[in-house]
Structures are given as structure tokens and as C-alpha cells.
Design a protein around this motif. Structure first.
Motif: not given
Length: 452
Positions: A234-246
């Protein structure tokens, strides 16, 4: 005795219980055999010696003068002072000599009345043995021999006779077994507790040891590891999502700032274009700080090492002191010592630096940093003499994007993430942070970090 291998916690407790019960039963069966106060057969060498002595005594009595009772009385009284006592009875159990009440003799007669199988038993300090057949004047009598028992009672007899000593020995014997049982039973629980504490510190690592031991704890450990893996995903998915959003946000922001720069070059400076550029820059800074906060919450357990307070913060405080002087302000701090701290050096430096630079920014002209070692913790207090924060909002300033005064933050360029980053860093190192009103009139931030 080796315990059978069982996987269930209750099975282990059950096996240990039966082992303890077996030891108690064996002890209860063996102790009566070794207790001289219970009736025993006479050892063969001693039995032969006593039988021969009985015949010799019978011959001496037979050749003595006087009536039978007189001769028996003389013999029974003659040997008593030597630590021996003879008793003579009829085959029917009537005591002939010595006369008088003798509870030990009468008790022994009821249990040992056959010359074919003499017995012995300890009464107090006297060992009673018999009966032995003697022939006097064509009359068969039974002779019992009592000799003074000079040997000290066996150790276990002394223990059994004294309840306090019995209790003490029982505790000495059972305590190691109970401690071992408690250690074995609680070991999986301690492993699970340590794993939970690691997760609380942000260390989301699977521990294979949790899936060993009793079946109940194996199941709990497997479920715990599955939970950790799910959190990691879940945290890895959140991190990837934030990176993509960034990435997706920074591209149009970069184009927006380039377009603003071109517009300013063609049309000249204007309040509208400057405002657009300022807000775009603030938005880019906010995205950067948000990503930093996210990475801190995910990877705070990595790159941890042992350090000390002086190594961590001395250079940072000296730089902040120089910057405060450039702004016409004064920063002072109490001397640093080599207090041992374990953690991520970059996060610990960033945590204190954010608070100190906020104090320099919002303080009028004075900032004080105090370090206090309480033995197990390091307490850090940062005071400034600025306008401070209303009491009703002291707890809210650590929330991400929370700003006390929007107008002031916009003019100063704040994003509302600095204290949130500090709070996250302190919490990830098992510390605490809180805000209060400073004696200097502004804001006081108090941080505590555990020492090693």
C-alpha cells in the motif's frame, strides 16, 4: 527426560504438566522406600548377625539363676545403657520384659510378629528390629532388639519433617522449571511484540522467526507478516502515485513558469505575471515538500546509525546563528555534549533545522535553543520572541498544510509543511514534540528524543 516435540502452545504446557506430575509421583513412590521410619526387611548380613546374637542371649539367659521373669528383667535392664534394649514377648504378643507401657514396641508387634520374616522400623532415635525366636525352658519366646540410631536423619527426612524447609526446597526446585516454562511460552509473544514495535517505528519488515514456535503463535506471526507485506504494498503504491502526480504536475508548472517568463520579456513586469510566477513557485515547493514528507514516512527506518548530539547539530546551529546575525537577530544555544542518539542523521538534523529556521523567520530579534539531558532522554527547547500562536491552535500547527495566518504565510512563502515534516521525523525516532507559549513572548517548541 526429553519432552516430545509438540507444535501447540497448549500441547507444550500439557506435556510439561505431565512431566512435573510424573516427577512428583516417582518421588512419592521412592521416598517411602528410603524412609527408615517405614517398615523394611532387615538386610541379610544384619539379619544373620541379629539371629546369632539372639541365640547367644538365649543361652546366657538359660544358664542364669532365678525365675524366668527375673532373668529376663536382668538382661533387659543390663544392656540399655549401652545403646541397646531387648524386649521379650510370648508368641501371643504378651510383653514379659521390660514391664511398663511401651507404645513403640506395641505398635511394632502389630506389624512384625513372625520370626520367619523379621522387620525393622525407626521410632524416633531407636531402630526396632524383630522378632527373633528364642527357646527358654522349653518355652518359645519372641525377642525384639532396639538399638540407638546414631546416624543423622537423611536430608529428605529433615526436609519432610519441617514444612518451611519443604516449602523452600519445593520453590528452589520448581522455580527454574517455571522460569524456563515462562520463557518458552512467552518467547513467541516477545518476538511478536518486538515486531509490532518495529512497525510502530516505521520499520515495515517481514520477520520469518514469527512463523515458528507453537501453532497459535505461528498463525498470528503469519498473519502479522501478511499485514506488513500488505502495508508495504500500500505504501509503495502511495509512493508511486505521489511520484507520478509530482511528475505530471511539475511538467505543466515548468511550462507555466516558462510562459510567464516569456510574457514578462515581451510585455514587461506586471503584478499579475509576478503573482502567477510566485504562486507557481510556491506550488512547486509544496509538491517537493510533500514528496519529502511522504519519503520520510516510508523510508525513515533506513540508513540509521549511532551518532551524538554534538556531531549532528553543531554545524547546523552555527550556520543558523550566522544567518540570524545577517537578519539582525541573535540566536544562542546551550553547550552541546556527545549524548548518544541512534537514528537517521539527515532526518534528525532536518527536524531541528526546520524549527530553528522558523523561529529565526518569525522571531523579532531573539531565539534561544536549550538542550537538557534527563538520563534516558534528550529534551530540546526552541524559544523565540515573535508574535506566537494562539493557544487554541498550538496542537494544530503540526498538521500538514495548516497555516495560522494565511496572509502572513503567503507573504513569507510558507507552505504549512515544515512543522509536519519535523513532527514526522521526531515521531519516527520514538520521540515527542509539542508547542506552547514561550517565556520570551513568542512560540516554544519542545522536542524529546530517546538516548541510547
Amino acid at each position: 527426560m526429553k519432552l516430545p516435540r509438540v507444535s501447540s502452545l497448549y500441547g507444550r504446557i500439557f506435556a510439561i504438566f505431565w512431566l512435573t506430575l510424573l516427577i512428583v509421583v516417582v518421588t512419592l513412590l521412592v521416598l517411602p522406600v528410603l524412609d527408615p521410619r517405614t517398615q523394611h526387611t532387615i538386610p541379610e548380613p544384619q539379619l544373620k548377625r541379629l539371629t546369632e546374637s539372639a541365640q547367644e542371649i538365649a543361652e546366657k539367659i538359660d544358664h542364669a539363676d532365678g525365675s524366668l521373669r527375673t532373668r529376663l528383667k536382668r538382661f533387659t535392664e543390663h544392656d540399655r545403657h549401652r545403646g541397646h534394649q531387648l524386649y521379650f514377648t510370648t508368641t501371643d504378643g504378651e510383653v514379659l520384659s521390660p514391664q511398663g507401657r511401651n507404645k513403640a514396641l506395641r505398635n511394632f508387634i502389630t506389624m512384625a510378629d513372625s520370626p520367619a520374616s523379621p522387620k525393622q522400623k525407626l521410632y524416633g532415635r531407636w531402630m526396632m528390629a524383630g522378632p527373633f525366636a528364642v527357646q527358654l525352658q522349653d518355652q518359645q519366646l519372641l525377642m525384639y532388639v532396639a538399638r540407638f540410631w546414631r546416624e543423622p536423619p537423611p536430608f529428605f527426612i529433615q526436609i519432610l519433617d519441617k514444612p518451611f524447609q519443604l516449602l523452600l526446597v519445593t520453590m528452589l526446585v520448581s522455580t527454574p522449571l517455571l522460569l524456563w516454562l515462562a520463557w518458552v511460552v512467552t518467547l513467541p509473544a516477545r518476538r511478536l511484540q518486538a515486531a509490532a514495535e518495529r512497525v510502530a517505528r516505521g520499520e515495515f519488515e517481514v520477520d520469518p522467526k514469527l512463523e515458528s514456535g507453537p501453532s497459535e503463535f505461528r498463525q498470528a506471526g503469519a498473519s502479522f507478516n501478511q499485514m506488513v507485506e500488505a502495508i508495504n504494498q500500500m505504501i509503495g503504491g502511495q509512493q508511486r502515485l505521489l511520484s507520478d502526480i509530482s511528475h505530471e504536475l511539475r511538467s505543466p508548472l515548468t511550462r507555466l513558469r516558462m510562459a510567464t517568463a516569456l510574457a514578462q520579456r515581451k510585455q514587461g513586469q506586471s503584478k499579475e505575471l509576478s503573482r502567477i510566477d510566485t504562486e507557481a513557485e510556491r506550488l512547486e515547493q509544496m509538491i517537493s515538500e510533500l514528496l519529502e514528507l511522504s519519503r520520510m514516512q516510508v523510508n525513515s527506518h533506513e540508513h540509521r546509525e549511532s551518532s551524538d548530539a554534538q556531531t549532528l547539530w553543531f554545524d547546523m546551529l552555527e550556520d543558523a546563528k550566522f544567518e540570524a546575525e545577517q537578519c539582525g537577530k541573535k540566536l544562542s544555544y546551550t553547550p552541546l555534549a556527545a549524548w548518544p542518539i541512534h537514528g537517521n542523521p539527515n532526518l534528525l538534523i532536518s527536524a531541528l533545522e526546520n524549527v530553528v529556521r522558523n523561529a529565526i523567520k518569525y522571531g523579532h530579534d531573539r531565539v534561544e535553543v536549550a538542550f537538557d539531558n534527563t538520563g534516558k532522554q534528550l529534551c530540546i527547547t526552541i524559544d523565540d520572541n515573535g508574535d506566537g500562536v494562539p493557544d487554541s491552535e498550538l496542537e494544530a500547527i503540526f498538521r500538514p498544510f495548516y497555516r495560522v495566518s494565511t496572509a502572513r504565510d503567503r507573504s513569507s512563502g510558507g507552505t504549512g509543511l515544515g512543522l509536519a515534516i519535523t513532527e514526522s521525523a521526531v515521531r519516527q525516532h520514538s520521540g515527542t514534540i509539542n508547542a506552547s507559549r514561550s517565556p520570551l513572548g513568542g512560540l516554544r517548541i519542545t522536542m524529546t528524543l530517546p538516548l541510547i
